[in-house]
Motif scaffolding. Structure first.
Motif, PDB file in Angstrom:
ATOM      1  N   VAL A 167     -27.677   0.666 -18.075  1.00  0.00           N
ATOM      2  CA  VAL A 167     -27.496  -0.825 -17.917  1.00  0.00           C
ATOM      3  C   VAL A 167     -26.228  -1.196 -17.703  1.00  0.00           C
ATOM      4  CG1 VAL A 167     -27.527  -3.005 -19.349  1.00  0.00           C
ATOM      5  CG2 VAL A 167     -29.557  -1.495 -19.617  1.00  0.00           C
ATOM      6  N   LEU A 168     -25.353  -0.488 -18.225  1.00  0.00           N
ATOM      7  CA  LEU A 168     -24.070  -0.692 -17.816  1.00  0.00           C
ATOM      8  C   LEU A 168     -23.636  -0.418 -16.502  1.00  0.00           C
ATOM      9  CD1 LEU A 168     -22.028   0.297 -21.081  1.00  0.00           C
ATOM     10  CD2 LEU A 168     -22.425  -2.110 -20.450  1.00  0.00           C
ATOM     11  N   GLU A 172     -25.134  -2.995 -14.256  1.00  0.00           N
ATOM     12  CA  GLU A 172     -24.672  -4.526 -14.472  1.00  0.00           C
ATOM     13  C   GLU A 172     -22.882  -4.295 -13.810  1.00  0.00           C
ATOM     14  OE1 GLU A 172     -25.008  -7.613 -15.792  1.00  0.00           O
ATOM     15  OE2 GLU A 172     -27.108  -6.862 -16.266  1.00  0.00           O
ATOM     16  N   TYR A 219     -20.040 -11.538  -6.163  1.00  0.00           N
ATOM     17  CA  TYR A 219     -20.204 -11.524  -7.700  1.00  0.00           C
ATOM     18  C   TYR A 219     -19.704 -12.809  -8.032  1.00  0.00           C
ATOM     19  CZ  TYR A 219     -20.321 -10.483 -12.853  1.00  0.00           C
ATOM     20  OH  TYR A 219     -20.521 -10.578 -14.007  1.00  0.00           O
TER      21      TYR A 219
END
Length: 59
Positions: free
Chosen positions: A11-12, A15, A26
């Motif tokens: 997940v990190l 992300e 972003y």
């Protein structure tokens, strides 16, 4: 516990990909997100939570 740490690591990584690859894009996405009404954001978050829960339970 090992699997949980691997999932958290994944997940990190996911992300961090967009801000690493394209910080300008972003930043624009975050600015647009800040303009999103609370009700829409809650709706999107609820759908994401339900999908995540389904994947976790039946995956």
């Amino acid at each position: 516990m090992d699997d949980l740490l691997r999932v958290l690591g994944l997940v990190l990584i996911i992300e961090a990909l967009l801000p690493f690859i394209s910080p300008r894009t972003y930043r624009q996405a975050v600015a647009q997100l800040a303009l999103t009404p609370d009700s829409r954001m809650r709706g999107i978050a609820l759908v994401m939570l339900l999908i995540g829960l389904a994947l976790w339970v039946w995956g």
